[in-house]
Design an enzyme around this catalytic site. Structure first.
Site, PDB file in Angstrom:
ATOM      1  N   GLU A  52      -6.841   9.351  17.061  1.00 17.25           N
ATOM      2  CA  GLU A  52      -7.313  10.736  17.161  1.00 17.25           C
ATOM      3  C   GLU A  52      -8.146  11.086  15.926  1.00 17.25           C
ATOM      4  OE1 GLU A  52      -4.044   9.933  17.762  1.00 17.25           O
ATOM      5  OE2 GLU A  52      -4.252  10.066  19.936  1.00 17.25           O
TER       6      GLU A  52
ATOM      7  N   SER B 196       0.867   6.618   2.359  1.00 16.04           N
ATOM      8  CA  SER B 196       1.505   7.622   3.225  1.00 16.04           C
ATOM      9  C   SER B 196       2.810   8.137   2.630  1.00 16.04           C
ATOM     10  CB  SER B 196       1.807   7.026   4.591  1.00 16.04           C
ATOM     11  OG  SER B 196       0.637   6.512   5.169  1.00 16.04           O
TER      12      SER B 196
ATOM     13  N   GLN C 242       0.830  -1.210   0.000  1.00 19.15           N
ATOM     14  CA  GLN C 242       0.000   0.000   0.000  1.00 19.15           C
ATOM     15  C   GLN C 242       0.862   1.258   0.000  1.00 19.15           C
ATOM     16  OE1 GLN C 242      -2.113   0.626   3.680  1.00 19.15           O
ATOM     17  NE2 GLN C 242      -3.654   1.938   2.764  1.00 19.15           N
ATOM     18  N   GLY C 243       0.853   1.986  -1.085  1.00 24.29           N
ATOM     19  CA  GLY C 243       1.651   3.207  -1.197  1.00 24.29           C
ATOM     20  C   GLY C 243       0.810   4.454  -1.046  1.00 24.29           C
TER      21      GLY C 243
ATOM     22  N   GLU D 225     -10.547  -0.880   5.688  1.00 21.93           N
ATOM     23  CA  GLU D 225      -9.385  -1.148   6.540  1.00 21.93           C
ATOM     24  C   GLU D 225      -9.765  -1.040   8.014  1.00 21.93           C
ATOM     25  OE1 GLU D 225      -6.053   1.421   5.718  1.00 21.93           O
ATOM     26  OE2 GLU D 225      -4.744   0.407   7.148  1.00 21.93           O
TER      27      GLU D 225
END
Ligand SMILES: Cc1cc2nc3c(=O)[nH]c(=O)nc-3n(C[C@H](O)[C@H](O)[C@H](O)COP(=O)(O)OP(=O)(O)OC[C@H]3O[C@@H](n4cnc5c(N)ncnc54)[C@H](O)[C@@H]3O)c2cc1C
Lengths: 399, 375
Positions: free
Chosen positions: A386, A129, A126-127, A244
């Protein structure tokens, strides 16, 4: 209201359990019981076994190899895998990229990618971030520029889990720097063996290698590797992130770890008695068991709701599952570490089989602290806890 | 009442700080961990030169006559630097026993310890003992004119580099009796130590004694062990405060510079409150570390034990909150080996479990009547 599983569902649970018992390699099970993350070979081997049975891609439509299960069956299956414990089918393939291709991809993309994804012939990563785009994912900078029949990719991704194993990466790239941030992003598929790609390991605090930096320097992929429309990649991303979050409740995984905790607490001594006999320890552990039961019921409510909903948009309740699921897992990992007392200090490399020939600590004590350290990641990734609260404040509370 | 340091104490803390500022950069520390010893022999020589290794010993024995406060000030700087050298095991633990040992032993060893030539370790933990100092299965028997010790001790901090061990061993009574525990000294050549790395980057060893020739330090040894451990708990409290101080400061700095959503993350009130909670925990811990020094000096052994437990509880709770939140507020970056914050978190976790974690001590203290007497 009927909160019980039907007779069919219970029969299904037995069927799944029997299959796992008969087919899961014993070495893999023992490895996972010891609290280690499965090796690439273990994950691939097991997913191929599941795929041969038709069970590798429970979330996918029948047309693409899904078993056609109800939401309850999918839940039971996931839980049984986690409790076995067995490796889960690779999330990047099965729960992330696969569903996006099914929802947004072309027929040709489905034909080309889905069968190999299901069989784990291709390992995906998974690219999303980047160094500057974590919680603010839409702030990503990695560029893809159209050049004739190709996308030319330049930039950096980071925290890319298991990129060292990957054959493919699914990327969010900026394709229109002029548009508002969410509106200039595209979802692009890229082989990992192309010239211009560099993978650099990031070692996490407990010493493991599971994440990486991935650099793109004039990497060229054909235009048909775009999924969905150009500049509409954010829709794919939102869809994927909702899926997810749901996966992070991991009720079965926590139950398996609590079981492990009880076994260790019988062997570890406290006050001259097995730790399991200590009322304080038992109370702390039981608090977590109660929370886990409540979480399980919450998961069931979300599933029941989803079975009745027409659209397939992620349910905002998944934020509750993500927060509570990760807090519980972190809590159990902390109790496991503390159960070992001073013997938790021994540094066990989580990926290597220490022979412990000198008997430096009980076999079960190795890696417990490492997992506690490593699992601090759970409240950070997948949308930090958060950020989940921010989502809830907006989506539920109207604040 | 006065919480200020004397001029000498300030000077001491400053000189230690300066020594670490020069010798303990992140990359330097990494190299020390990778070295054969797992710590820096060059830094060790500097400790000796600065007088840190002889500090708490009486002047007539060859030391500098420092008090527990001095030791604790050094410990705080050790925490800030995440120092790896066997100072705690040699000076605080081993030194604690040595100070209470016979004049003969002191005269022999204190000058060597002060010069950095003799490293000490405390072999206490056993497989079944968990955190109970009195749970001792290792045996001591008289043989000829002396003693021999047989048994295995685990998680002996810096046991792989120690020249001498102070060992608890039982010469009478059952495994969990408070009486019948002796404190002995064994030379490293009479023991087998198998070293390994601990989760915080430090060193420890599994140490085997097989009819090891031993010198008796105290025949009724448990009171001595408790006195030494109370001092060690005070030093650990200061070390934890040092770690928390840095972890908190790093977190604040990072929050002010890290931009997400077009602004520094320090502008999000949820995170501001969390950082404030960390400060509350840190200040409670700092206060408790002062109490730790006071408590360790209590001549009433019961009071001293209760005080030490209270210290462990507060320090452990604070360390957990500050450690966990410092990671959380950083996000992914603090999950990496290449970033210092995670190393403070790991050290704080291990600090809590040394000589009993907060869970152990809250139970002990509650069983012991707590701190406040009902009239
Ligand atoms: C072990 C690990 C594996 C990962 N695997 C992958 C992967 O495979 N692929 C991938 O693309 N990414 C992956 N990630 C990245 C992960 O998704 C990010 O770490 C996450 O999005 C948080 O971003 P950040 O680390 O940059 O923290 P930041 O976004 O900088 O956040 C720092 C802190 O600020 C808080 N914060 C930020 N914004 C707000 C706000 N508006 N209000 C309140 N608080 C806020 C955060 O909650 C956090 O506490 C992984 C991360 C880790 C640690």
């Amino acid at each position: 209201m009927d909160l019980n599983f039907s007779a069919e569902e219970i029969a299904f649970r037995h069927e799944v359990r029997a299959f796992i018992d008969a087919s899961l390699p014993a070495a893999t099970r023992a490895w996972l019981v010891a609290g280690k993350s499965p090796t690439k070979a273990m994950v691939v081997e097991w997913q191929k076994i599941l795929n041969a049975k038709g069970w590798a891609v429970p979330e996918w439509p029948v047309q693409w190899g899904g078993p056609g299960w109800s939401a309850a069956q999918k839940y039971i299956f996931r839980e049984e895998l986690q409790m076995a414990p067995a490796p889960s089918p690779l999330g990047f393939n099965v729960n992330m990229c696969g569903p996006v291709i099914i929802a947004f991809g072309t027929e040709a993309q489905k034909q080309r990618f889905l069968p190999r994804m299901a069989n784990l012939d291709d390992w995906w990563c998974q690219g999303f971030s980047e160094p500057g785009a974590g919680s603010d994912l839409a702030g990503l900078k990695c560029r893809a520029v159209r050049d004739g029949n190709e996308w030319v990719i330049n930039g950096q991704k980071t925290w890319t889990t298991l990129a060292q194993h990957a054959d493919w990466i699914f990327l969010l790239c900026r394709t229109n720097p002029e548009a508002k941030k969410q509106e200039g992003i595209s979802f692009i598929l890229c082989p990992m063996n192309l010239p211009g790609i560099t993978v650099r390991p990031i070692i996490t605090i407990e010493g493991g290698h599971e994440v990486n930096e991935v650099f793109f320097d004039d990497v060229r992929v054909p235009v048909e590797n775009l999924v969905g429309e150009e500049n509409k990649g954010w829709d794919c991303a939102k869809y994927l992130l909702g899926n997810e979050r749901f996966g992070q409740a991991r009720v079965g995984a926590s139950r398996e770890r609590i079981r492990r905790l009880k076994i260790i607490a019988r062997e570890s001594m406290d006050g001259g008695r097995p730790l399991i006999e200590d009322p304080d320890f038992r109370r702390q552990m039981t608090e977590i068991e109660v929370e886990l039961k409540a979480l399980e019921m919450t998961v069931m409510r979300v599933i029941a709701q989803d079975m009745k909903r027409a659209d397939s948009k992620p349910n905002p309740a998944t934020s509750v599952l993500k927060i509570k699921g990760t807090e519980i897992q972190q809590g159990v990992s902390e109790m496991l570490m503390k159960a070992a007392g001073p013997y938790a200090w021994v540094d066990g490399d989580p990926d290597e089989e220490g022979s412990n020939e000198w008997d430096l600590a009980p076999d079960w004590a190795f890696g417990l602290a490492g997992t506690y350290f490593n699992w601090r990641k759970q409240s950070i990734y997948g949308g930090s806890n958060e950020i989940q609260r921010n989502i809830m404040a907006k989506a539920f509370l109207g604040l | 009442m006065d919480f200020d340091l004397t001029e000498d104490q300030s000077l001491l803390a400053d000189s230690v700080r300066k020594m670490f500022a020069d010798g303990y950069g992140f990359e330097q520390r990494k190299a020390y961990i990778k070295s054969a010893e797992g710590w820096s022999t060059a830094m060790w020589a500097q400790y000796a030169e600065l007088g840190l290794l002889g500090l708490p010993f009486a002047e007539e024995d060859g030391g500098f006559g420092g008090g527990l406060t001095d030791t604790c000030l050094i410990a705080e700087q050790m925490g800030k630097a995440l120092a790896l050298e066997p100072w705690f095991s040699t000076v605080v633990l081993g030194g604690g026993f040595l100070r209470r040992a016979s004049a003969e032993l002191r005269r022999e060893l204190v000058p060597q310890v002060a010069a950095g030539e003799c490293k000490l370790a405390f072999a206490q933990v056993e497989r079944q003992s968990r955190y109970d100092l009195f749970d001792v299965a290792t045996t001591a028997k008289r043989e000829g004119g002396g003693w021999v010790i047989t048994g295995r001790k685990g998680m002996v901090l810096h046991g792989d580099s120690a020249d001498r061990f102070f060992v608890t061993a039982r010469h009478a009574g059952g495994q969990r009796d408070h009486g019948g525990i002796g404190v002995f000294m064994v030379e490293a050549k009479h023991a087998t130590a198998r070293g390994f790395r601990t989760v915080d980057g430090g060193r420890a060893a599994e140490v085997e004694f097989d009819k090891a020739h031993a010198i008796l330090v105290a025949e009724d040894g448990l009171p001595m062990v408790e006195a030494v451990v109370a001092e060690a708990i005070a030093a650990l409290a200061f070390e934890a405060v040092g770690c928390m101080d840095i972890a908190h400061a790093m977190t604040l700095d990072y929050m002010k510079t890290r931009q997400q959503f077009g602004k520094p993350i320090s502008s999000f009130q949820a995170l501001q409150h969390r950082a404030a909670d960390m400060l509350v925990a840190l200040e409670q811990a700092r206060s408790m570390s002062f109490f730790a020094v006071q408590a360790a000096a209590d001549s009433d052994a019961d009071e001293r034990r209760r005080g030490a437990s209270a210290v462990k509880v507060q320090i452990g709770r604070s360390a957990r909150l500050v450690g966990q939140q410092s990671i959380q507020l950083h996000g992914g970056i603090a999950m990496t080996m290449e970033y210092a914050c995670g190393h403070y978190f790991k050290r704080l976790t291990m600090n809590d479990s040394l000589f009993g974690d907060a869970d152990h001590h809250i139970k002990a203290l509650a069983d012991d009547g707590g701190l406040v007497k009902a009239a």
